[in-house]
Design a protein around this motif. Structure first.
Motif, PDB file in Angstrom:
ATOM      1  N   ALA A  11       0.835  -1.205   0.000  1.00  0.00           N
ATOM      2  CA  ALA A  11       0.000   0.000   0.000  1.00  0.00           C
ATOM      3  C   ALA A  11       0.870   1.255   0.000  1.00  0.00           C
ATOM      4  N   ARG A  32       2.346   1.835  -3.429  1.00  0.00           N
ATOM      5  CA  ARG A  32       1.374   2.412  -4.355  1.00  0.00           C
ATOM      6  C   ARG A  32       1.188   3.912  -4.086  1.00  0.00           C
ATOM      7  N   LYS A  33       1.255   4.285  -2.797  1.00  0.00           N
ATOM      8  CA  LYS A  33       1.160   5.694  -2.436  1.00  0.00           C
ATOM      9  C   LYS A  33       2.354   6.470  -3.017  1.00  0.00           C
TER      10      LYS A  33
END
Length: 695
Positions: free
Chosen positions: A183, A186-187
């Motif tokens: 996550a 992806r940020k």
């Protein structure tokens, strides 16, 4: 490709997982696997970002130190970290468990780091006599600033994920490494964040470059207790290079420092001690499959100095303990001392403010031996005489439940003789704690001739549970540590009769690295104790007796072998003591002679080594390294000298045997003649270490 390092691809994210149990150490196979997987991910056009994580209970917990001293196997950790750093695609290290040493250095080579809340991050190499050798001294100051870097590297202790986040060592705390790491990656991609290559980021060095005292003050604070150690100062030098030099030059300074330390005697000694502690936990002579007995309730008999300290050790580990005394007044005095000790620690900042109340709540003070009835482990810590010990153990038969382990905290007495007064000698053993028991880490576990294997294993397991280092020893006068100490004490006393002064002997011993010399130690313990013991046995020690007859009992009276100013424990050489020694020698018809520091050193250390050889011959200790662990953790032997038996191998057994023979003749002391084992090994050109290899 190596399956010890696996890769999975999910929607443009390559998650590389190290799976090398138990601690994912950076073996050659792991290094090779990481490099192969990273290079493949960088070359794969479908991969946009990379997450580096680990399977099992921890992130990479360090280098594989079994490779030290062996020919290097490619790729080096430097090559792996350089590949991570140079990746054009963002790499996120996702950390759980512990990221230590080479593990943290690997994470520092990544562009971003996330960690679960329970993670710990640190560079503990200094504890092995080393400095971080794969960029840790150059990247960590750039990540967190020089002050925290000095604390972490020179102290060697890890920090929490929360602290790491507050100082910029990690970028985010996550709930799960894989999901959280992906996550975050992806940020990074969505926000088009620039890759943070620590080698190129000097922003946190600016303040120390402008004001060097920021760095030097931090170093001064961390090296106050580093007397004799080489590694902390080498670490400081390498961190200083991060401030003063460009990254690549700093890396060269770090590498030079590492290579110097890794071949030095201090690091060899500290690495040896690391393995020796773990080896000591392996109990010889216990049948395979033996399980420790369950221990849910513990009782300690005696609320004096030792009993109170033992009870505190259990409370410190969060384990409830019943403290038993014969009278209410004695019990309350003991509980009061424990309360004061805890409050003093909290006042100094060593404990949280609420810790004293919480820990005291775990200690239940009661009067009467019948209160042991529910205990699975009973530790006796009463007065050190055989008659009193036997009285207690005889009474325990009436109160202790079947199968309870009965342990004596005796420091000298015969465990078999104590066990003989019970109907359950198989349950009896020694658990010799060292004073102060709530601080000192050693616990000699004394195996009696009839001690059951599961009882022995129970004591070892419990000692570990309360953060002690257990060493199993056999029955003899003084066991391992005090028996060897007696050999040193005997020579220290003889040196006074030959011409040395207390301060000269103590100075040699402390320069060697011991925390205290024998005469300062005597003053601390109280000279009257030995005096009364000698009187009971009809033994004379004219100098020590004369001191006591003059009311010089040590620190408690402000005068002993040394003088002490009011409120101070600092020993001051006293001309009165020299006069007393001269007068005593004159009465005995003895003349003082000049004694060199070298002779003092040899007569303080070599007789201990000789006694260690006898201990091994008699199988009181299973291994030479067990003796070393006893001395490191029980007597403050400098870990950078590896213990008496390691030190003997370093000096060479042949010259030690020759010097012992010389002193035996010079002083007419047959006890100094080399022990048969020492003489045999010396004649064969062997070492004590060779005994551990079946020799």
């Amino acid at each position: 490709m190596s399956e010890i390092v696996k890769a999975e691809h999910r929607d443009g994210i390559a998650t590389i997982t190290v799976d090398n149990p138990p601690v994912n150490a950076l073996s050659a196979a792991v290094r090779r696997g990481i490099l192969e997987r990273v290079n493949a991910a960088v070359a794969d056009s479908k991969v946009q970002a990379i997450v580096l994580t680990c399977a099992g209970r921890t992130f990479i917990a360090g280098a594989d130190i079994t490779e030290f001293g062996k020919p290097p196997q490619p790729p080096s950790l430097h090559e792996v970290i350089d590949a991570l750093d140079a990746s054009p695609k963002p790499i996120v290290a996702a950390i759980h468990g512990t990221a230590l040493g080479g593990g943290l250095e690997t994470a520092l080579g990544c562009h971003f780091r996330v960690a679960v809340k329970s993670a710990k991050l640190g560079l503990p190499e200094v504890k092995l006599g080393l400095l971080p050798g794969a960029g840790g001294t150059q990247r960590l100051p750039r990540a967190v600033g020089p002050e925290l870097a000095v604390q972490m590297i020179l102290g060697g202790n890890p920090i929490s994920a929360a602290e790491a986040l507050s100082h910029g060592l990690i970028d985010e705390v996550v709930d799960d490494t894989v999901a959280g790491g992906e996550a975050f990656a992806r940020k990074v991609l969505a926000e088009q964040r620039s890759l943070r290559r620590l080698r190129d980021d000097d922003s946190k060095l600016a303040a120390a470059r402008a004001d060097r005292s920021i760095f030097t003050n931090a170093v001064a604070a961390m090296t106050k207790k580093a007397r004799g150690f080489e590694a902390p100062f080498a670490c400081a030098d390498a961190i200083g290079a991060a401030i003063d030099l460009p990254f690549d030059e700093g890396m060269k300074r770090e590498r030079d420092g590492f290579l110097k330390l890794v071949v030095g005697d201090q690091s060899k000694a500290q690495r040896y001690a690391f393995f020796a502690e773990r080896e000591a936990a392996k109990v010889a002579g216990v049948p395979e499959g033996t399980k420790p007995r369950p221990v849910t309730k513990v009782a300690v008999i005696g609320a004096g100095t030792m009993g109170g300290g033992i009870a505190m050790s259990f409370a410190n580990a969060g384990i409830p303990v019943t403290l038993i005394e014969t009278g209410e007044q004695t019990l309350q005095r003991g509980l009061g001392i424990m309360q004061k000790n805890y409050e003093a620690s909290a006042a100094r900042g060593g404990l949280p403010p609420d810790a004293p109340a919480k820990r005291m709540a775990l200690i239940t003070g009661v009067v009467g031996l019948e209160n042991v009835k529910d205990a699975d482990l009973i530790i006796e810590a009463v007065f050190e005489t055989m008659a009193v010990k036997k009285e207690v153990f005889s009474a325990l038969d009436a109160y202790a439940k079947p199968g309870a382990v009965l342990a004596s905290n005796t420091s000298y007495l015969n465990i078999d003789a104590i066990a003989s007064v019970t109907k359950r000698p198989q349950d009896v053993l020694g658990m010799h704690f060292f004073s102060p028991a709530n601080v000192m880490k050693l616990c000699e576990i004394v195996r009696g001739v009839q001690t059951a294997p599961d009882a022995l294993l129970t004591a070892v397991t419990v000692a570990k549970a309360i953060a002690k280092v257990p060493v199993v020893v056999g029955v003899c006068d003084g066991f391992v540590g005090n028996r060897m100490l007696a050999a040193r004490s005997n020579q220290a006393e003889k040196l006074l009769f030959e011409g040395a002064l207390p301060q000269q002997v103590d100075a040699v011993v402390t320069k060697f690295g011991m925390p205290m010399g024998p005469f300062a130690m005597g003053d601390l313990a109280g000279l009257d104790i030995g005096w009364r013991s000698r009187q009971d046995r009809g033994i004379k020690s004219e100098i020590a007796d004369a001191l006591c007859e003059a009311g010089r009992f040590g620190q408690k009276t402000g005068k002993g072998y040394y003088a002490y100013e009011a409120g101070s424990r600092a020993p001051l050489p006293d001309p009165e003591v020299e006069t007393l020694i001269n007068d005593t020698l004159a009465k005995l018809g003895l003349k003082r002679r000049e004694i060199s520091d070298q002779e003092i050193l040899e007569r303080m250390i070599y007789p201990m080594i000789n006694e260690g050889a006898r201990i091994l011959e008699e199988k009181i200790a299973a291994r030479p390294s067990d003796i070393d662990v006893v001395w490191i953790y029980g007597y403050g032997w400098p870990v950078y000298r590896g213990g008496p038996m390691f030190y003997a191998d370093l000096v060479g057994l042949k010259p030690i045997a020759e010097r012992l023979s010389h002193y035996a003749k010079q002083t007419n002391d047959p006890s100094l003649e080399p022990a048969p084992l020492l003489k045999r090994l010396a004649d064969e050109g062997r070492t004590f270490a060779s005994l551990a290899k079946g020799g």
